[in-house]
Design a protein around this motif. Structure first.
Motif, PDB file in Angstrom:
ATOM      1  N   ARG A   1     -53.110  84.215   9.989  1.00  0.00           N
ATOM      2  CA  ARG A   1     -52.675  83.650  11.175  1.00  0.00           C
ATOM      3  C   ARG A   1     -53.202  82.443  11.678  1.00  0.00           C
ATOM      4  NH1 ARG A   1     -51.128  88.869  13.478  1.00  0.00           N
ATOM      5  NH2 ARG A   1     -51.211  90.712  12.210  1.00  0.00           N
TER       6      ARG A   1
ATOM      7  N   TRP B   1     -58.169  89.644  17.761  1.00  0.00           N
ATOM      8  CA  TRP B   1     -57.508  90.089  16.587  1.00  0.00           C
ATOM      9  C   TRP B   1     -58.573  91.231  16.047  1.00  0.00           C
ATOM     10  CZ3 TRP B   1     -60.771  89.610  12.147  1.00  0.00           C
ATOM     11  CH2 TRP B   1     -60.065  89.960  10.942  1.00  0.00           C
TER      12      TRP B   1
ATOM     13  N   LEU C   1     -56.435  87.365   8.726  1.00  0.00           N
ATOM     14  CA  LEU C   1     -56.846  86.477   9.816  1.00  0.00           C
ATOM     15  C   LEU C   1     -56.614  84.939   9.248  1.00  0.00           C
ATOM     16  CD1 LEU C   1     -58.200  85.695  12.409  1.00  0.00           C
ATOM     17  CD2 LEU C   1     -60.568  85.604  11.313  1.00  0.00           C
TER      18      LEU C   1
ATOM     19  N   GLN D   1     -63.165  92.356  13.204  1.00  0.00           N
ATOM     20  CA  GLN D   1     -62.346  92.079  14.455  1.00  0.00           C
ATOM     21  C   GLN D   1     -62.978  90.821  14.923  1.00  0.00           C
ATOM     22  OE1 GLN D   1     -62.815  95.476  17.213  1.00  0.00           O
ATOM     23  NE2 GLN D   1     -65.117  94.668  17.835  1.00  0.00           N
TER      24      GLN D   1
ATOM     25  N   THR E   1     -67.146  87.128  16.563  1.00  0.00           N
ATOM     26  CA  THR E   1     -67.141  88.344  15.953  1.00  0.00           C
ATOM     27  C   THR E   1     -68.277  89.222  16.509  1.00  0.00           C
ATOM     28  OG1 THR E   1     -68.544  87.380  14.103  1.00  0.00           O
ATOM     29  CG2 THR E   1     -66.149  87.772  13.651  1.00  0.00           C
TER      30      THR E   1
ATOM     31  N   TYR F   1     -54.121  93.737  12.730  1.00  0.00           N
ATOM     32  CA  TYR F   1     -53.815  93.803  11.272  1.00  0.00           C
ATOM     33  C   TYR F   1     -53.593  95.143  10.468  1.00  0.00           C
ATOM     34  CZ  TYR F   1     -58.911  94.582  10.504  1.00  0.00           C
ATOM     35  OH  TYR F   1     -60.180  95.308  10.638  1.00  0.00           O
TER      36      TYR F   1
ATOM     37  N   LEU G   1     -64.378  81.259  15.850  1.00  0.00           N
ATOM     38  CA  LEU G   1     -64.024  82.673  15.667  1.00  0.00           C
ATOM     39  C   LEU G   1     -65.304  83.509  16.250  1.00  0.00           C
ATOM     40  CD1 LEU G   1     -62.720  85.258  14.217  1.00  0.00           C
ATOM     41  CD2 LEU G   1     -63.664  84.564  12.129  1.00  0.00           C
TER      42      LEU G   1
ATOM     43  N   MET H   1     -60.137  89.542   6.379  1.00  0.00           N
ATOM     44  CA  MET H   1     -60.399  88.142   6.644  1.00  0.00           C
ATOM     45  C   MET H   1     -59.041  87.206   6.068  1.00  0.00           C
ATOM     46  SD  MET H   1     -62.782  87.128   8.761  1.00  0.00           S
ATOM     47  CE  MET H   1     -63.848  88.394   9.608  1.00  0.00           C
TER      48      MET H   1
END
Lengths: 403, 403
Positions: B119, B77, B116, B64, B44, B100, B42, B113
């Motif tokens: 997903r 995302w 997230l 994001q 960020t 989102y 992930l 989160m």
């Protein structure tokens, strides 16, 4: 707590606010700490740091903070080289400024929070109930892990937005700064209306936005806004956070301009949209509904009403016009550092029942970001003792059209 | 992985780099994930997000990220309204962009989160070894706690700077962008030398810095730098990160200017110092030692040498001149978003043994911030295949004096 006769300052300071103002802020913060059962508070949000101490500098890309206790002046803690900026900008005495060694900066072997933990132990806070701002750009997951490990006997409690909530209702001193920021915002929008023409590249227009923003108004110099100008055009205006490029403005396109003047870190955002050419019915109908919604929202934005009442007043005419809008329509504003000029407490949306108080200030921001167009007409507003909200800026609330 | 015939894009995209370049970056990142035992990552850090996908927008003030897997294209995302910006700026197909709901934004009741995590579960990553960037402005302590709680069967591993390390050695495409940024930096410094005079207010000068920065050079438009101009004067120049105010420049004072041109998010910082009047011996001796140290550092900054070798070469003449300097003297540069234009991997300092490779780029930044004065003369540099480092800018390496 601000007995200046007792404090030692090596440098002349140009503090933005009076001692009484800082005293009021500290007292409100301590009362909130008391309610939350906190013996001490580590403030890492640069806006909160500045609001409490006056600290100003672009040093937030390394770890730093302010330690608030009930019975001692705030302590500024940060990188050693930035302590030179701290002794020049904070109201506290020079011995309330603590610097850590440069070898901690972006090291993979040690973390600045280890230095902080040692210092907290030195002043007897290693077993304290210590508040930390868990949800903050400048308090990383790693910082929290390092501080937790280095203070095994302390109780770290989430104090996210504890200080931010104290910032909501503005003092007269703060409102004066926001009025100056608003004058700068008006000047920027006036310049945009004058300069935006088909064929002019966007980056050239933004350069002049910065000239207007930084020259300031009436002898009040302009500071950098916490967000750079946003100005997407045409179908790109569906995307709220695109910045600029070198393409020219074109006939037949709407461009929204999301900007804010800034006076000593205080903001008053103002967004307007310019259409070059003849706008179609879709955007004209949206404009009419949006302006009706803004006016309805301003009218209900009174002390005693709730955040959600503004959102509901806005939503009605938009719904009647068949415009679906899911984003919140505003947030509190005031003192801020990048990356955001919002205060991250109240949101103007259906879920938020917060009661509005006199002195609260918001960016009433009902941006329309549709599938292939966008429209922004917004106002920075002040909740008054009586009557509807006052707008900080005074510019036509409409879609600007240049035929 | 970039089979554009298979992908669906609704919008024309002006991607800064070729498909091959993005492919190279993704392959390097996946290899590093493999070495770290990560099934997914992930990302960020907005700079890492842009480097991997092309995403560009001022949306990093809300949560994001980009999800990197070994066997599927990256997934962007973020906030629903910002997905409109993502489909316009990332190279992936539109179905790799996930938004989102706005109700997650700055809510006290739910956290992005959590969205997230749902997903990630949907694509089978709820039991994955997932890398997260623990030390990042945009991955807060709260975000980590929320993601950890929402993914009880995943193994979250610290992958801080995993992507940043892949960014170290620049491609030819990137170096071209940095050369454009460097031309803008030169233009800014030339303008400063011309305009800074006793009596001119600082904010007026910064306004013109922005004009030079954003107008760009040779038809290459200017982007916003990740750090605003820094320009403290006189005794304030002891503090490296003070911004401007409305006070005029004065005779008898040195002012350092820390600035960078920016071309499509790529930087090439260049700092110079201007003395108005007749400089005293202290600063002239410091200038001589600093220039000698810079030249010694440039000469050792070769492929195969170590980061600490540059620091040692700089330190020798400064020590001979009796100047104590504890801060690191440089850091890698390239693509960046606020609040920092450094890459946060290597530091040019005694403790850092990293071996320099061709294509690496640094801001060689031996600022002197003494007790009551400061001096900055710096260079953005490129490590070459052979020979000493090349400087991106070509301006006199000296204290500028205006009598």
């Amino acid at each position: 707590m601000m007995d200046t006769a007792m404090t030692f300052h090596r440098f002349h300071k140009d503090l933005p606010f009076t001692a009484e103002e800082y005293g009021r802020r500290l007292a409100a913060t301590r009362a909130a700490m008391e309610r939350a059962g906190l013996e001490a508070l580590l403030v890492t949000d640069p806006s909160n740091m500045a609001w409490l101490t006056g600290y100003d500098g672009w040093s937030f890309y390394v770890h730093q903070g302010v330690i608030i206790q009930h019975d001692a002046d705030p302590i500024w803690w940060g990188r050693l080289q930035d302590s030179n900026g701290a002794v020049r900008t904070v109201w506290m005495a020079d011995d309330c400024v603590w610097g850590y060694a440069d070898s901690f900066v972006q090291s993979t072997e040690c973390h600045p929070m280890q230095d902080l933990a040692e210092r907290l132990a030195y002043i007897g806070l290693d077993t304290a109930r210590l508040g930390v701002e868990m949800e903050n750009y400048y308090y990383s997951a790693k910082a929290h892990a390092a501080l937790t490990a280095a203070l095994p006997n302390a109780v770290l409690k989430d104090a996210t937005a504890l200080v931010n909530w104290q910032r909501g209702a503005k003092s007269d001193e703060e409102i004066l700064f926001m009025r100056r920021a608003a004058m700068i915002s008006e000047k920027i929008v006036d310049g945009l209306m004058e300069r935006v023409e088909p064929g002019i590249p966007k980056n050239e227009v933004v350069a002049q936005v910065y000239v207007d923003a930084l020259q300031g108004v009436d002898g009040h110099w302009g500071d950098y806004p916490a967000i750079v100008p946003l100005l997407p055009s045409g179908t790109d205006a569906a995307a709220p956070h695109l910045t600029w490029d070198g393409r020219p403005f074109s006939t037949g396109e709407a461009t929204f301009f999301e900007i804010s003047g800034c006076y000593r870190r205080y903001h008053a955002p103002l967004c307007r949209t310019i259409f070059l050419g003849k706008p179609d019915d879709t955007i004209l109908r949206a404009e009419a509904a949006l302006v009706e919604g803004l006016e309805a929202g301003l009218d209900v934005a009174r002390a005693g009403a709730r955040a959600c009442d503004i959102a509901a007043a806005l939503a009605a005419p938009l719904e009647r016009a068949g415009i679906a809008r899911s984003a919140r329509c505003g947030y509190p504003i005031g003192l801020s550092y990048p990356p955001d000029w919002g205060e991250r407490t109240i949101s103007l949306r259906a879920e938020d029942q917060t009661v509005l108080q006199p002195g609260m200030t918001f960016h009433f921001m009902p941006g329309l970001w549709m599938e292939d167009w966008g429209l922004e007409i917004t106002e920075s507003i002040l909740i008054r003792e009586d009557g509807p909200a006052e707008t900080f800026c005074n510019r036509p609330r409409k879609l600007y059209v240049k035929p």
